[in-house]
Motif scaffolding. Structure first.
Motif, short mmCIF file in Angstrom:
data_model
loop_
_atom_site.label_atom_id
_atom_site.label_comp_id
_atom_site.label_asym_id
_atom_site.label_seq_id
_atom_site.Cartn_x
_atom_site.Cartn_y
_atom_site.Cartn_z
N VAL A 8 11.72 -7.18 2.13
CA VAL A 8 12.64 -6.56 3.08
C VAL A 8 11.97 -5.38 3.79
O VAL A 8 12.00 -5.28 5.02
N VAL A 9 11.36 -4.50 3.03
CA VAL A 9 10.70 -3.34 3.62
C VAL A 9 9.51 -3.79 4.47
O VAL A 9 9.26 -3.25 5.55
N GLY A 10 8.77 -4.79 4.01
CA GLY A 10 7.65 -5.33 4.79
C GLY A 10 8.12 -5.92 6.10
O GLY A 10 7.46 -5.77 7.14
N GLY A 11 9.26 -6.59 6.09
CA GLY A 11 9.81 -7.14 7.33
C GLY A 11 10.20 -6.05 8.31
O GLY A 11 9.93 -6.15 9.51
N ILE A 37 3.65 -6.64 5.25
CA ILE A 37 3.13 -6.65 3.89
C ILE A 37 1.62 -6.47 3.88
O ILE A 37 1.08 -5.68 3.09
N VAL A 38 0.90 -7.16 4.76
CA VAL A 38 -0.55 -7.02 4.81
C VAL A 38 -0.92 -5.60 5.27
O VAL A 38 -1.86 -5.00 4.73
N PRO A 55 1.38 3.96 -3.19
CA PRO A 55 1.58 2.96 -2.14
C PRO A 55 2.92 2.27 -2.29
O PRO A 55 3.52 2.25 -3.38
N ILE A 56 3.41 1.69 -1.21
CA ILE A 56 4.71 1.02 -1.23
C ILE A 56 4.68 -0.22 -2.12
O ILE A 56 5.71 -0.65 -2.63
N THR A 57 3.50 -0.77 -2.34
CA THR A 57 3.38 -1.97 -3.18
C THR A 57 3.58 -1.65 -4.66
O THR A 57 3.77 -2.56 -5.45
N SER A 58 3.56 -0.38 -5.03
CA SER A 58 3.79 -0.01 -6.43
C SER A 58 5.28 0.08 -6.75
O SER A 58 5.65 0.30 -7.89
N GLN A 64 6.65 9.05 2.92
CA GLN A 64 5.20 9.01 3.05
C GLN A 64 4.67 7.59 2.91
O GLN A 64 3.84 7.15 3.71
N SER A 65 5.14 6.83 1.94
CA SER A 65 4.64 5.47 1.75
C SER A 65 5.07 4.56 2.90
O SER A 65 4.31 3.68 3.30
N ILE A 66 6.25 4.77 3.45
CA ILE A 66 6.70 3.96 4.58
C ILE A 66 5.88 4.27 5.82
O ILE A 66 5.45 3.36 6.55
N LEU A 67 5.61 5.55 6.07
CA LEU A 67 4.81 5.91 7.24
C LEU A 67 3.37 5.42 7.13
O LEU A 67 2.79 4.95 8.11
N VAL A 68 2.80 5.49 5.94
CA VAL A 68 1.44 4.99 5.73
C VAL A 68 1.41 3.48 5.91
O VAL A 68 0.49 2.93 6.53
N SER A 69 2.42 2.79 5.42
CA SER A 69 2.49 1.34 5.58
C SER A 69 2.68 0.96 7.05
O SER A 69 2.08 -0.02 7.52
N LEU A 70 3.48 1.73 7.77
CA LEU A 70 3.66 1.49 9.20
C LEU A 70 2.34 1.70 9.94
O LEU A 70 1.99 0.91 10.82
N LEU A 71 1.61 2.73 9.58
CA LEU A 71 0.30 2.97 10.18
C LEU A 71 -0.64 1.80 9.92
O LEU A 71 -1.35 1.35 10.82
N GLY A 72 -0.64 1.29 8.70
CA GLY A 72 -1.48 0.14 8.38
C GLY A 72 -1.10 -1.10 9.17
O GLY A 72 -1.96 -1.85 9.63
#
Length: 89
Positions: A8-11, A37-38, A55-58, A64-72
């Motif tokens: 859900v968060v990855g989507g 997700i990637v 990380p959000i995968t943990s 912070q983890s959402i913003l870093v994942s969005l950046l990725g």
């Protein structure tokens, strides 16, 4: 339960990244989830150790983890656009 939250968060992250990079009309829901997700995985392995945090995968969901994942995810879409079209946008 963690896998469902990650999907859900990855989507959501993939959708937001595709809106930022203006590629939303070219990809569907499945590709948004995959990009999110990637992107989260890439950011979790590369960016998170540099700035600290989890990380959000943990399974830890924070701003912070959402913003870093969005950046990725945005960086991943930029690389895909660069390979596909020869330009970032």
């Amino acid at each position: 339960m963690g896998l469902i939250i990650l999907l859900v968060v990855g989507g959501i992250i993939g959708w937001l990244a595709s809106m930022i990079m203006r590629t939303d009309g070219q990809q569907g829901i499945v590709l948004n989830v995959v990009v999110g997700i990637v992107g989260a995985l890439l950011a979790g392995f590369i960016v998170t150790p540099l700035i600290g945090g989890a990380p959000i995968t943990s399974g830890v969901i924070s701003i912070q983890s959402i913003l870093v994942s969005l950046l990725g995810a945005v960086v991943l879409l930029a690389i895909v656009n660069l390979v596909r079209r020869g330009s970032v946008r």
